[in-house]
Structure formats: structure tokens, C-alpha cells
Motif scaffolding. Structure first.
Motif, PDB file in Angstrom:
ATOM      1  N   ASP A  39     -13.750  60.029 -37.070  1.00 28.03           N
ATOM      2  CA  ASP A  39     -14.179  59.689 -35.727  1.00 28.03           C
ATOM      3  C   ASP A  39     -15.266  59.112 -35.579  1.00 28.03           C
ATOM      4  O   ASP A  39     -15.643  58.380 -34.303  1.00 28.03           O
ATOM      5  N   ALA A  40     -16.248  58.799 -36.491  1.00 29.11           N
ATOM      6  CA  ALA A  40     -17.402  58.143 -36.406  1.00 29.11           C
ATOM      7  C   ALA A  40     -17.068  56.521 -36.517  1.00 29.11           C
ATOM      8  O   ALA A  40     -18.106  55.567 -36.404  1.00 29.11           O
ATOM      9  N   ALA A  96     -15.734  59.482 -27.485  1.00 37.00           N
ATOM     10  CA  ALA A  96     -16.977  59.114 -26.705  1.00 37.00           C
ATOM     11  C   ALA A  96     -17.062  57.630 -26.707  1.00 37.00           C
ATOM     12  O   ALA A  96     -16.340  56.664 -27.307  1.00 37.00           O
ATOM     13  N   TYR A  97     -17.417  57.262 -25.384  1.00 35.03           N
ATOM     14  CA  TYR A  97     -17.561  55.865 -24.967  1.00 35.03           C
ATOM     15  C   TYR A  97     -19.215  55.758 -24.627  1.00 35.03           C
ATOM     16  O   TYR A  97     -19.790  56.418 -24.205  1.00 35.03           O
ATOM     17  N   ARG A  98     -19.642  54.375 -25.293  1.00 37.97           N
ATOM     18  CA  ARG A  98     -21.062  54.205 -25.214  1.00 37.97           C
ATOM     19  C   ARG A  98     -21.255  52.695 -24.953  1.00 37.97           C
ATOM     20  O   ARG A  98     -20.717  51.734 -25.723  1.00 37.97           O
ATOM     21  N   THR A  99     -21.981  52.283 -23.806  1.00 34.34           N
ATOM     22  CA  THR A  99     -22.355  50.816 -24.129  1.00 34.34           C
ATOM     23  C   THR A  99     -23.466  50.605 -24.901  1.00 34.34           C
ATOM     24  O   THR A  99     -24.207  51.396 -25.284  1.00 34.34           O
ATOM     25  N   VAL A 100     -23.872  49.209 -25.236  1.00 33.81           N
ATOM     26  CA  VAL A 100     -24.720  48.727 -26.091  1.00 33.81           C
ATOM     27  C   VAL A 100     -25.987  48.260 -25.472  1.00 33.81           C
ATOM     28  O   VAL A 100     -26.114  47.510 -24.589  1.00 33.81           O
ATOM     29  N   ARG A 134     -24.167  62.563 -29.616  1.00 35.22           N
ATOM     30  CA  ARG A 134     -24.300  64.026 -30.268  1.00 35.22           C
ATOM     31  C   ARG A 134     -23.034  64.960 -30.036  1.00 35.22           C
ATOM     32  O   ARG A 134     -23.188  65.627 -29.159  1.00 35.22           O
ATOM     33  N   LEU A 135     -22.220  65.158 -31.024  1.00 36.72           N
ATOM     34  CA  LEU A 135     -20.868  65.857 -30.853  1.00 36.72           C
ATOM     35  C   LEU A 135     -20.771  66.550 -32.056  1.00 36.72           C
ATOM     36  O   LEU A 135     -20.746  65.972 -33.080  1.00 36.72           O
TER      37      LEU A 135
END
Length: 269
Positions: A39-40, A96-100, A134-135
Motif C-alpha cells: 500500500d505504500a 491515504a490522500y496527500r497533496t505535494v 503515518r498509518l
């Protein structure tokens, strides 16, 4: 696809007659059980310009290919905030969703009008996420030494026609190790750019390279990947310098496409 002239023709001669280790088929990771441990790896959504693949190597750092950071039609760099990392994206949802927040390419990555195989060696970028991931179920990958000719590796990627879930090819091989690029038997396609190449020694998946392009050498399909160890060290230094200066720096894309001719062919996936 554009003909690359003597560089890849010479490479075709180097590879002539070589046989690779038996590759496994690509398998789609459709369920949580299938994807456990992977999942990473995530989809990089590039605004309205498509997608690439990236891999988390620290809670706030994603490794991918440098050319993914640019608009394919104009060669103009994208703003970091236009890029979203979707960790473990599968069937419409991500873990997880993350912007840059910041994006840097290798210091030697530059736009050039002509296709050059040696540019693969620096086709590498680091993305600093706006917030770390961080999961408990998502562990960033370690990185490892660049593989050598004859080594078995694996690839996890998204690609055209299989963009809704990651796919894994557990076994492909390093056909040749050159300063410019690793030549792999791995099956890649558009969207696979930036995909992590793994070694699976002692049961631990370590990122040892990054997919830069797909190619044909005398009709034989191969993948071109970035030899990771030294370029990654320089990339980490570039990120630290960029942060110290308080500005996000990125290079300029070079696009590879079009053309006819026999011998070697080369395109960005």
C-alpha cells in the motif's frame, strides 16, 4: 516512437542473444489481502494531465520519475500543489490522500530536444507531501543497492488499462546494467513511469530502482530503469538544499515520442 540512433543500436548489440530468467505474469492487486504490504505504492494524479506511479520511502517522501512532473504537451513544470499522491489506490479509494508541498528532480535532470538514453540515469524525483502518512497498515519502503545483470526483481505499478488497481509482477530480470540505465524484462506501459523496482531478498521488499521508460530493442520489449543508489543520494541533498532555500525547485522535462525506423525504439511510459 523516435529512433534513438547509435546509442540504443549499440545496446541492442550488447543484448543480442541474451535470455532472461523466467518472468511471472502481472497480477492485479484487487483486494486488501492481495495488496497487503504494497500500500505504500500509490498513484500520482497529475492535475488534468494523467497519472504516474510513486512509492513512499519515508512518511513524507515519495520517489518517482522526474519526467512525471511536467505537462507532456508543453514541457512546462507542474506546480507541486497540483499533484496528489493516492497511497494504495484501489477501485476508487485510497488508503491515504496527500497533496505535494515540494518537488525536486535530480540536479542534472534537464530538458533536451533530442532523445538521449543517458538522461534515464537522472530521471528521478522526490516529492515532499504536505502532511506525512503515518498509518499502522502502511509502512514506507526501505531502499537498497542497485541490482546487477542477472538479478531477479519485481515491479508494482499502475498503468494504462489497469489504472484502477495496482498490479505486481513478482519476477522479472535485469538484462543489462549500464551507467545510463538498467535494462529490465519487466512489463510496463503508460502510467508505469516512477514505479518502484523491488528486490525481494530475505523476504524484505526494498526499492532498488525506478521505472523511467519502456523500450523496444529489435522488436524485443524491455523497461528502462534508473540505477538508484548514487542518484538518490544527490536527490536527497537537493531536497535538503531546496528546503533550506525555502523554494521548491524542479527541472525541465524532455519528451520522447514519435518516429519510425528499425533497431531500437524508446518511449516514456
Amino acid at each position: 516512437m523516435r529512433h534513438l540512433g547509435p546509442v540504443l543500436v549499440a545496446l541492442a548489440l550488447v543484448l543480442s542473444g541474451r535470455t532472461a530468467a523466467q518472468e511471472t505474469a502481472i497480477v492485479s492487486l484487487q483486494t486488501a489481502d492481495d495488496a497487503r504490504g504494497w500500500d505504500a505504492v500509490g498513484k500520482l494524479v497529475l492535475g488534468d494531465h494523467g497519472f504516474c506511479t510513486g512509492a513512499l520511502i519515508a512518511p513524507q517522501l515519495v520517489l518517482t520519475a522526474a519526467h512525471c512532473l511536467y505537462d507532456r504537451s508543453t514541457g512546462v513544470q507542474m506546480r507541486a500543489e497540483e499533484i496528489e499522491f493516492q497511497a494504495g489506490f484501489r477501485n476508487g479509494r485510497a488508503i491515504a490522500y496527500r497533496t505535494v508541498a515540494r518537488a525536486v528532480t535530480h540536479p542534472d535532470y534537464r530538458y533536451v530536444p533530442d532523445d538521449q538514453l543517458e538522461r534515464v540515469s537522472v530521471d528521478l524525483a522526490l516529492l515532499e507531501l504536505a502532511q506525512p502518512i503515518r498509518l499502522p497498515s502502511l509502512t514506507p519502503f526501505e531502499t537498497g543497492a542497485t541490482p546487477v545483470e542477472g538479478d531477479k526483481v519485481g515491479v508494482v505499478s499502475y498503468a494504462q488499462g489497469r489504472e484502477e488497481a495496482p498490479s505486481i509482477q513478482k519476477v522479472c530480470a535485469v538484462l543489462a546494467e549500464r551507467p545510463e540505465a538498467l535494462i529490465l524484462t519487466c512489463d510496463v506501459d503508460f502510467g508505469s513511469s516512477g514505479s518502484p523496482v523491488f528486490s525481494l531478498g530475505d523476504g524484505v521488499a526494498r526499492v532498488v530502482s525506478v521505472i523511467s521508460a519502456k523500450a523496444e530493442i529489435d522488436g524485443r520489449k524491455v523497461a528502462l530503469a534508473v540505477p538508484l543508489a548514487e542518484p538518490l543520494d544527490r536527490l536527497r541533498s537537493a531536497l535538503a538544499e531546496s528546503k533550506a532555500q525555502g523554494s521548491a525547485g524542479v527541472g525541465t522535462v524532455r519528451m520522447l515520442s514519435g518516429g519510425q525506423g528499425a533497431g531500437a525504439k524508446f518511449v516514456r511510459p
